[in-house]
Design an enzyme around this catalytic site. Sequence first.
Site, PDB file in Angstrom:
ATOM      1  N   LEU A  58       4.236  -4.231   9.536  1.00  0.00           N
ATOM      2  CA  LEU A  58       4.086  -3.796   8.146  1.00  0.00           C
ATOM      3  C   LEU A  58       2.809  -2.981   8.031  1.00  0.00           C
ATOM      4  O   LEU A  58       1.779  -3.451   7.552  1.00  0.00           O
ATOM      5  CB  LEU A  58       4.046  -4.997   7.210  1.00  0.00           C
ATOM      6  CG  LEU A  58       5.243  -5.950   7.267  1.00  0.00           C
ATOM      7  CD1 LEU A  58       5.059  -7.096   6.289  1.00  0.00           C
ATOM      8  CD2 LEU A  58       6.531  -5.210   6.982  1.00  0.00           C
ATOM      9  N   ALA A  59       2.870  -1.735   8.474  1.00  0.00           N
ATOM     10  CA  ALA A  59       1.677  -0.882   8.497  1.00  0.00           C
ATOM     11  C   ALA A  59       2.122   0.577   8.465  1.00  0.00           C
ATOM     12  O   ALA A  59       2.390   1.180   9.498  1.00  0.00           O
ATOM     13  CB  ALA A  59       0.841  -1.170   9.744  1.00  0.00           C
ATOM     14  N   GLU A  60       2.196   1.137   7.260  1.00  0.00           N
ATOM     15  CA  GLU A  60       2.701   2.507   7.122  1.00  0.00           C
ATOM     16  C   GLU A  60       1.824   3.526   7.846  1.00  0.00           C
ATOM     17  O   GLU A  60       2.328   4.491   8.419  1.00  0.00           O
ATOM     18  CB  GLU A  60       2.818   2.873   5.636  1.00  0.00           C
ATOM     19  CG  GLU A  60       4.002   2.241   4.919  1.00  0.00           C
ATOM     20  CD  GLU A  60       3.807   0.766   4.635  1.00  0.00           C
ATOM     21  OE1 GLU A  60       4.814   0.079   4.350  1.00  0.00           O
ATOM     22  OE2 GLU A  60       2.647   0.291   4.687  1.00  0.00           O
ATOM     23  N   GLN A  82       9.756   1.830   3.197  1.00  0.00           N
ATOM     24  CA  GLN A  82      10.687   0.955   2.466  1.00  0.00           C
ATOM     25  C   GLN A  82      10.835   1.341   1.000  1.00  0.00           C
ATOM     26  O   GLN A  82      11.944   1.405   0.474  1.00  0.00           O
ATOM     27  CB  GLN A  82      10.242  -0.498   2.572  1.00  0.00           C
ATOM     28  CG  GLN A  82      10.655  -1.173   3.861  1.00  0.00           C
ATOM     29  CD  GLN A  82      10.531  -2.685   3.769  1.00  0.00           C
ATOM     30  OE1 GLN A  82       9.811  -3.229   2.919  1.00  0.00           O
ATOM     31  NE2 GLN A  82      11.233  -3.380   4.642  1.00  0.00           N
ATOM     32  N   PHE A  83       9.718   1.573   0.329  1.00  0.00           N
ATOM     33  CA  PHE A  83       9.728   1.982  -1.068  1.00  0.00           C
ATOM     34  C   PHE A  83       8.679   3.071  -1.272  1.00  0.00           C
ATOM     35  O   PHE A  83       7.670   3.127  -0.568  1.00  0.00           O
ATOM     36  CB  PHE A  83       9.433   0.800  -1.999  1.00  0.00           C
ATOM     37  CG  PHE A  83      10.580  -0.157  -2.141  1.00  0.00           C
ATOM     38  CD1 PHE A  83      11.547   0.041  -3.111  1.00  0.00           C
ATOM     39  CD2 PHE A  83      10.693  -1.255  -1.307  1.00  0.00           C
ATOM     40  CE1 PHE A  83      12.608  -0.844  -3.248  1.00  0.00           C
ATOM     41  CE2 PHE A  83      11.747  -2.144  -1.428  1.00  0.00           C
ATOM     42  CZ  PHE A  83      12.716  -1.932  -2.404  1.00  0.00           C
ATOM     43  N   ASP A  84       8.920   3.914  -2.273  1.00  0.00           N
ATOM     44  CA  ASP A  84       8.045   5.048  -2.549  1.00  0.00           C
ATOM     45  C   ASP A  84       6.575   4.661  -2.688  1.00  0.00           C
ATOM     46  O   ASP A  84       5.692   5.334  -2.172  1.00  0.00           O
ATOM     47  CB  ASP A  84       8.513   5.759  -3.826  1.00  0.00           C
ATOM     48  CG  ASP A  84       9.154   4.791  -4.811  1.00  0.00           C
ATOM     49  OD1 ASP A  84       8.582   3.701  -5.040  1.00  0.00           O
ATOM     50  OD2 ASP A  84      10.232   5.101  -5.337  1.00  0.00           O
ATOM     51  N   PHE A  86       4.965   2.475  -1.269  1.00  0.00           N
ATOM     52  CA  PHE A  86       4.362   2.003  -0.025  1.00  0.00           C
ATOM     53  C   PHE A  86       3.871   3.145   0.863  1.00  0.00           C
ATOM     54  O   PHE A  86       3.302   2.891   1.929  1.00  0.00           O
ATOM     55  CB  PHE A  86       5.366   1.172   0.779  1.00  0.00           C
ATOM     56  CG  PHE A  86       5.838  -0.081   0.094  1.00  0.00           C
ATOM     57  CD1 PHE A  86       5.307  -0.481  -1.122  1.00  0.00           C
ATOM     58  CD2 PHE A  86       6.821  -0.864   0.668  1.00  0.00           C
ATOM     59  CE1 PHE A  86       5.758  -1.630  -1.757  1.00  0.00           C
ATOM     60  CE2 PHE A  86       7.280  -2.015   0.047  1.00  0.00           C
ATOM     61  CZ  PHE A  86       6.743  -2.400  -1.171  1.00  0.00           C
ATOM     62  N   PRO A  89      -0.566   4.123   1.903  1.00  0.00           N
ATOM     63  CA  PRO A  89      -1.400   3.789   3.059  1.00  0.00           C
ATOM     64  C   PRO A  89      -1.268   4.788   4.202  1.00  0.00           C
ATOM     65  O   PRO A  89      -2.152   4.862   5.061  1.00  0.00           O
ATOM     66  CB  PRO A  89      -0.894   2.405   3.470  1.00  0.00           C
ATOM     67  CG  PRO A  89      -0.356   1.815   2.215  1.00  0.00           C
ATOM     68  CD  PRO A  89       0.264   2.967   1.490  1.00  0.00           C
ATOM     69  N   HIS A 129       7.547  -0.145  -6.626  1.00  0.00           N
ATOM     70  CA  HIS A 129       8.871   0.060  -6.075  1.00  0.00           C
ATOM     71  C   HIS A 129       9.669   1.144  -6.802  1.00  0.00           C
ATOM     72  O   HIS A 129      10.862   1.307  -6.531  1.00  0.00           O
ATOM     73  CB  HIS A 129       9.677  -1.245  -6.119  1.00  0.00           C
ATOM     74  CG  HIS A 129       9.196  -2.294  -5.166  1.00  0.00           C
ATOM     75  ND1 HIS A 129       7.977  -2.902  -5.286  1.00  0.00           N
ATOM     76  CD2 HIS A 129       9.783  -2.852  -4.074  1.00  0.00           C
ATOM     77  CE1 HIS A 129       7.823  -3.794  -4.321  1.00  0.00           C
ATOM     78  NE2 HIS A 129       8.902  -3.777  -3.569  1.00  0.00           N
TER      79      HIS A 129
END
Length: 325
Positions: A58-60, A82-84, A86, A89, A129
């Site tokens: 979990l690390a964009e 996953q979602f806009d 997010f 980062p 989200h």
Amino acid sequence: MTTLTLGKAMNEGLRKAMEDDPKVLMMGEDVGKLGGVFRITDGLQKDFGEERVIDTPLAESGIVGTAIGLALRGYRPVCEIQFDGFVFPAADQIITQLAKMRMRSLGTLSLPVVIRIPCGGGIGAVEHHSESPEAYFTHTAGLRVVACSNPVDAYSMIQQSIASPDPVIFFEPKRRYWEKAEVDTESTDWTPLHRAQVVQPGEHVTVLAYGPSVKTCLEAAAAAAEEGRTLEVIDLRSLNPLDIDTVVESVDRTGRCVVVHEAPVFNGFGAELAARITEKCFYRLESPVLRVGGFSTPYPPSRIEDHYLPDLDRILDAVDRTFAW
């Protein structure tokens, strides 16, 4: 012809790209065994293996940073955010590295990376989200930015984006994932990636939209037709580069223009459209270019998001106002 949802059309387009080029990789949080939070990559890891469909931490920033390194070694990574909300980062990697590498190397290096971002609201989600961050990326030179609105374009545009030598930010309208259309998965006679489409011809007002707003504008056009006004609805499809010629040709004929998007109106992408149209169509305009969009607030809780999102009534009100001048 096959009846596909937009989500399934995305899946089929990704599958075809992976079949055609062994250098195409999928990367993201839960894209493998789970198939992604919206199941867009469902079944791909099973068929292509864990080395090509990679479940990441979990690390964009790590996802995009790794994709940049892979692209420099000849791969074509497709990253799922996953979602806009997010994606932020990873903004440093996208803006300072991904977008600039080709110019920094005087064209010697290219980074064929696609970053898929489910965008927009309308699904009753929680904070972070339901964002519409397109203006951040259209403002960043060196990135191609596109937005599909229907299953036919989803299938073709994702394959064209993966084949692009430049990095592509690919926006997917998450509340349209379950809408269906007939898709010819055997044809490659596709509209060019950066060409806008007139999806509803009309004579009185040009309405510009992209992504999730296109269907709303088509509904507004149907309602306006009952009152004797025909709206020409254009799906921009590509935000950068922008097919301004198709837009200008339409506005020159209608003399009026309304721009619709879910992002806040202030400094939104519609401001660029309004400025371009005013510059190029000044002597043909019968009224100012009007914009319909979100308000200058953080995206609201799902209970009141219907008040935030542009709807048929707000679009038709803007159309009415264009005739008041």
